[in-house]
Write a protein that holds these residues in place. Structure first.
Motif, PDB file in Angstrom:
ATOM      1  N   TRP A  26       0.830  -1.192   0.000  1.00 34.38           N
ATOM      2  CA  TRP A  26       0.000   0.000   0.000  1.00 34.38           C
ATOM      3  C   TRP A  26       0.874   1.255   0.000  1.00 34.38           C
ATOM      4  O   TRP A  26       1.753   1.436   0.848  1.00 34.38           O
ATOM      5  CB  TRP A  26      -0.905   0.023   1.224  1.00 34.38           C
ATOM      6  CG  TRP A  26      -2.135  -0.811   1.086  1.00 34.38           C
ATOM      7  CD1 TRP A  26      -2.985  -0.852   0.020  1.00 34.38           C
ATOM      8  CD2 TRP A  26      -2.677  -1.731   2.042  1.00 34.38           C
ATOM      9  NE1 TRP A  26      -4.015  -1.733   0.247  1.00 34.38           N
ATOM     10  CE2 TRP A  26      -3.852  -2.290   1.488  1.00 34.38           C
ATOM     11  CE3 TRP A  26      -2.287  -2.120   3.314  1.00 34.38           C
ATOM     12  CZ2 TRP A  26      -4.635  -3.218   2.151  1.00 34.38           C
ATOM     13  CZ3 TRP A  26      -3.073  -3.058   3.982  1.00 34.38           C
ATOM     14  CH2 TRP A  26      -4.225  -3.589   3.405  1.00 34.38           C
ATOM     15  N   GLY A  27       0.650   2.123  -0.988  1.00 34.50           N
ATOM     16  CA  GLY A  27       1.329   3.416  -0.997  1.00 34.50           C
ATOM     17  C   GLY A  27       2.755   3.403  -1.483  1.00 34.50           C
ATOM     18  O   GLY A  27       3.454   4.406  -1.361  1.00 34.50           O
ATOM     19  N   VAL A  28       3.237   2.293  -2.064  1.00 29.02           N
ATOM     20  CA  VAL A  28       4.608   2.210  -2.561  1.00 29.02           C
ATOM     21  C   VAL A  28       4.581   2.171  -4.081  1.00 29.02           C
ATOM     22  O   VAL A  28       3.937   1.308  -4.686  1.00 29.02           O
ATOM     23  CB  VAL A  28       5.327   0.956  -2.015  1.00 29.02           C
ATOM     24  CG1 VAL A  28       6.753   0.875  -2.550  1.00 29.02           C
ATOM     25  CG2 VAL A  28       5.314   0.950  -0.497  1.00 29.02           C
ATOM     26  N   ASP A  29       5.304   3.080  -4.726  1.00 34.74           N
ATOM     27  CA  ASP A  29       5.353   3.126  -6.180  1.00 34.74           C
ATOM     28  C   ASP A  29       6.338   2.088  -6.724  1.00 34.74           C
ATOM     29  O   ASP A  29       7.391   1.833  -6.120  1.00 34.74           O
ATOM     30  CB  ASP A  29       5.786   4.515  -6.662  1.00 34.74           C
ATOM     31  CG  ASP A  29       4.771   5.598  -6.316  1.00 34.74           C
ATOM     32  OD1 ASP A  29       3.566   5.272  -6.238  1.00 34.74           O
ATOM     33  OD2 ASP A  29       5.183   6.754  -6.116  1.00 34.74           O
ATOM     34  N   ASP A  30       6.004   1.534  -7.878  1.00 38.45           N
ATOM     35  CA  ASP A  30       6.912   0.636  -8.609  1.00 38.45           C
ATOM     36  C   ASP A  30       7.521  -0.435  -7.702  1.00 38.45           C
ATOM     37  O   ASP A  30       8.708  -0.775  -7.797  1.00 38.45           O
ATOM     38  CB  ASP A  30       8.042   1.443  -9.270  1.00 38.45           C
ATOM     39  CG  ASP A  30       7.528   2.430 -10.301  1.00 38.45           C
ATOM     40  OD1 ASP A  30       6.412   2.224 -10.818  1.00 38.45           O
ATOM     41  OD2 ASP A  30       8.230   3.418 -10.582  1.00 38.45           O
ATOM     42  N   TRP A  31       6.679  -1.001  -6.843  1.00 39.01           N
ATOM     43  CA  TRP A  31       7.168  -1.947  -5.841  1.00 39.01           C
ATOM     44  C   TRP A  31       7.657  -3.261  -6.456  1.00 39.01           C
ATOM     45  O   TRP A  31       8.361  -4.037  -5.808  1.00 39.01           O
ATOM     46  CB  TRP A  31       6.077  -2.242  -4.815  1.00 39.01           C
ATOM     47  CG  TRP A  31       4.766  -2.667  -5.423  1.00 39.01           C
ATOM     48  CD1 TRP A  31       3.707  -1.867  -5.719  1.00 39.01           C
ATOM     49  CD2 TRP A  31       4.388  -3.986  -5.812  1.00 39.01           C
ATOM     50  NE1 TRP A  31       2.683  -2.608  -6.273  1.00 39.01           N
ATOM     51  CE2 TRP A  31       3.081  -3.912  -6.345  1.00 39.01           C
ATOM     52  CE3 TRP A  31       5.027  -5.226  -5.772  1.00 39.01           C
ATOM     53  CZ2 TRP A  31       2.405  -5.024  -6.835  1.00 39.01           C
ATOM     54  CZ3 TRP A  31       4.354  -6.342  -6.255  1.00 39.01           C
ATOM     55  CH2 TRP A  31       3.051  -6.224  -6.778  1.00 39.01           C
ATOM     56  N   TRP A  32       7.336  -3.516  -7.706  1.00 36.81           N
ATOM     57  CA  TRP A  32       7.707  -4.760  -8.373  1.00 36.81           C
ATOM     58  C   TRP A  32       9.150  -4.756  -8.872  1.00 36.81           C
ATOM     59  O   TRP A  32       9.645  -5.781  -9.340  1.00 36.81           O
ATOM     60  CB  TRP A  32       6.773  -5.014  -9.549  1.00 36.81           C
ATOM     61  CG  TRP A  32       6.582  -3.791 -10.396  1.00 36.81           C
ATOM     62  CD1 TRP A  32       7.388  -3.340 -11.414  1.00 36.81           C
ATOM     63  CD2 TRP A  32       5.535  -2.834 -10.257  1.00 36.81           C
ATOM     64  NE1 TRP A  32       6.904  -2.167 -11.924  1.00 36.81           N
ATOM     65  CE2 TRP A  32       5.752  -1.824 -11.233  1.00 36.81           C
ATOM     66  CE3 TRP A  32       4.428  -2.727  -9.416  1.00 36.81           C
ATOM     67  CZ2 TRP A  32       4.910  -0.721 -11.381  1.00 36.81           C
ATOM     68  CZ3 TRP A  32       3.589  -1.632  -9.563  1.00 36.81           C
ATOM     69  CH2 TRP A  32       3.823  -0.656 -10.534  1.00 36.81           C
ATOM     70  N   GLU A  33       9.827  -3.609  -8.780  1.00 38.16           N
ATOM     71  CA  GLU A  33      11.216  -3.541  -9.229  1.00 38.16           C
ATOM     72  C   GLU A  33      12.120  -4.307  -8.264  1.00 38.16           C
ATOM     73  O   GLU A  33      11.854  -4.422  -7.066  1.00 38.16           O
ATOM     74  CB  GLU A  33      11.671  -2.090  -9.338  1.00 38.16           C
ATOM     75  CG  GLU A  33      10.873  -1.259 -10.334  1.00 38.16           C
ATOM     76  CD  GLU A  33      11.033  -1.727 -11.775  1.00 38.16           C
ATOM     77  OE1 GLU A  33      11.917  -2.575 -12.052  1.00 38.16           O
ATOM     78  OE2 GLU A  33      10.266  -1.251 -12.639  1.00 38.16           O
ATOM     79  N   TYR A  34      13.228  -4.818  -8.801  1.00 41.53           N
ATOM     80  CA  TYR A  34      14.098  -5.708  -8.032  1.00 41.53           C
ATOM     81  C   TYR A  34      14.570  -5.075  -6.728  1.00 41.53           C
ATOM     82  O   TYR A  34      14.496  -5.696  -5.662  1.00 41.53           O
ATOM     83  CB  TYR A  34      15.302  -6.127  -8.887  1.00 41.53           C
ATOM     84  CG  TYR A  34      16.267  -7.018  -8.138  1.00 41.53           C
ATOM     85  CD1 TYR A  34      16.031  -8.393  -8.032  1.00 41.53           C
ATOM     86  CD2 TYR A  34      17.389  -6.493  -7.512  1.00 41.53           C
ATOM     87  CE1 TYR A  34      16.901  -9.213  -7.333  1.00 41.53           C
ATOM     88  CE2 TYR A  34      18.262  -7.310  -6.803  1.00 41.53           C
ATOM     89  CZ  TYR A  34      18.014  -8.661  -6.716  1.00 41.53           C
ATOM     90  OH  TYR A  34      18.874  -9.469  -6.011  1.00 41.53           O
ATOM     91  N   ASP A  35      15.077  -3.846  -6.792  1.00 40.68           N
ATOM     92  CA  ASP A  35      15.667  -3.245  -5.599  1.00 40.68           C
ATOM     93  C   ASP A  35      14.639  -3.033  -4.488  1.00 40.68           C
ATOM     94  O   ASP A  35      14.953  -3.214  -3.306  1.00 40.68           O
ATOM     95  CB  ASP A  35      16.345  -1.922  -5.944  1.00 40.68           C
ATOM     96  CG  ASP A  35      17.661  -2.128  -6.694  1.00 40.68           C
ATOM     97  OD1 ASP A  35      18.245  -3.225  -6.576  1.00 40.68           O
ATOM     98  OD2 ASP A  35      18.089  -1.209  -7.426  1.00 40.68           O
TER      99      ASP A  35
END
Length: 312
Positions: A26-35
């Motif tokens: 919730w509320g995190v952008d582009d959370w699917w990126e590796y880092d």
């Protein structure tokens, strides 16, 4: 289910003996990126919790509706699956619903024992709402779009070693606000699973939704068997047209018999409590549906631990 950064819920989980985690971003952008996934995974690990399930979905509206731009959305899902595989995060819980008509409740203040407050759904209120702008899409088109999506992503999940666990539509009705729904019955689940005979393509068995389908929950567990990859442990009273979410120990489903059914089919994967009543002094969290307050979930975890010990 926990947020991606430590807070009071993480501490409560550890005090309850929880050592495996389910995260929602919730509320995190582009959370699917590796880092981002890496830092989240290691944050859990550093706090003594193994991150086992990602329960969230990148934007997929164009994918569900079969619109221009869906290939770009699907590429993001593929990237998520590959990154999860690299990090050893085993299970991806997803939904096949157009987001604005996703999980719906029509009340979050239904009184229950001791003044606790439950949530519920009454389809009559949804019927009175305006149709969704995408109400022109057909059920056949949704099936075609789903098959296209699975053809693209299931091979990636297999290569990454990630289990995809499809959650039921909630409520599991054939249409809500003019938009058809597919993931609404055991028969439809079997049709969806038959689209790809892959051990990486399976089910989030949300017990409340299966109960609302007016099916025998234990029989459904046995029918779907080894394709169950994740469990939401909850119960409802009523039907898909009108239901109330119950306390875990006070619904119509025999919850101990469900645990026994999971054992019978050899299920030993992740399971979490879901959708609990609101207790004295609690407020719903910003951005969360009703049912995600803390004290009811603590009760549910204790109840689940007792059932697991009884049926061991």
């Amino acid at each position: 289910m926990l947020p991606p950064s430590p807070d009071r819920r993480w501490t409560l989980a550890k005090q309850m003996g929880v050592d495996r985690g389910v995260v929602r971003f919730w509320g995190v952008d582009d959370w699917w990126e590796y880092d981002t996934l890496l830092r989240t995974r290691n944050r859990f690990e550093d706090n003594g919790i193994r991150l086992q399930v990602v329960e969230d979905r990148p934007p997929m509206t164009r994918t569900v509706l079969g619109k221009e731009g869906r290939n770009e959305e699907i590429a993001t899902v593929k990237r998520l699956l590959k990154n999860m595989g690299k990090l050893g995060i085993e299970t991806y819980c997803w939904v096949w619903t157009e987001n604005p008509v996703g999980v719906l409740r029509t009340s979050d203040s239904i009184p229950d024992r001791g003044g606790s407050l439950k949530s519920g759904y009454d389809h009559e209120w949804s019927r009175r709402a305006d149709d969704h702008p995408e109400s022109g899409i057909t059920e056949e088109e949704l099936w075609e779009n789903l098959e296209y999506f699975l053809d693209e992503v299931v091979p990636v999940a297999e290569e990454a070693g990630v289990k995809m666990a499809l959650h039921p539509d909630d409520p599991p009705l054939p249409s809500v606000r003019g938009v058809p729904r597919l993931v609404t019955s055991v028969d439809n689940y079997e049709r969806i699973l038959d689209l790809h005979e892959s051990p990486n393509h399976g089910v989030t068995f949300c017990q409340g939704n299966f109960a609302a389908m007016e099916t025998d929950v234990r029989s459904a567990i046995r029918r779907l068997g080894d394709r169950i990859h994740f469990v939401h442990f909850r119960d409802v009273e009523g039907s898909a047209e009108s239901f109330v979410e119950t306390w875990h120990d006070d619904g119509p489903t025999d919850m101990r018999a469900c645990i026994e059914a999971y054992r019978d089919v050899g299920y030993d994967g992740p399971i979490r409590p879901d959708h609990v009543p609101k207790m004295l002094g609690e407020e719903d969290r910003d951005g969360a549906h009703a049912g995600y307050t803390d004290m009811g979930r603590l009760f549910a975890i204790g109840y689940m631990k007792g059932l697991l010990e009884q049926t061991a």
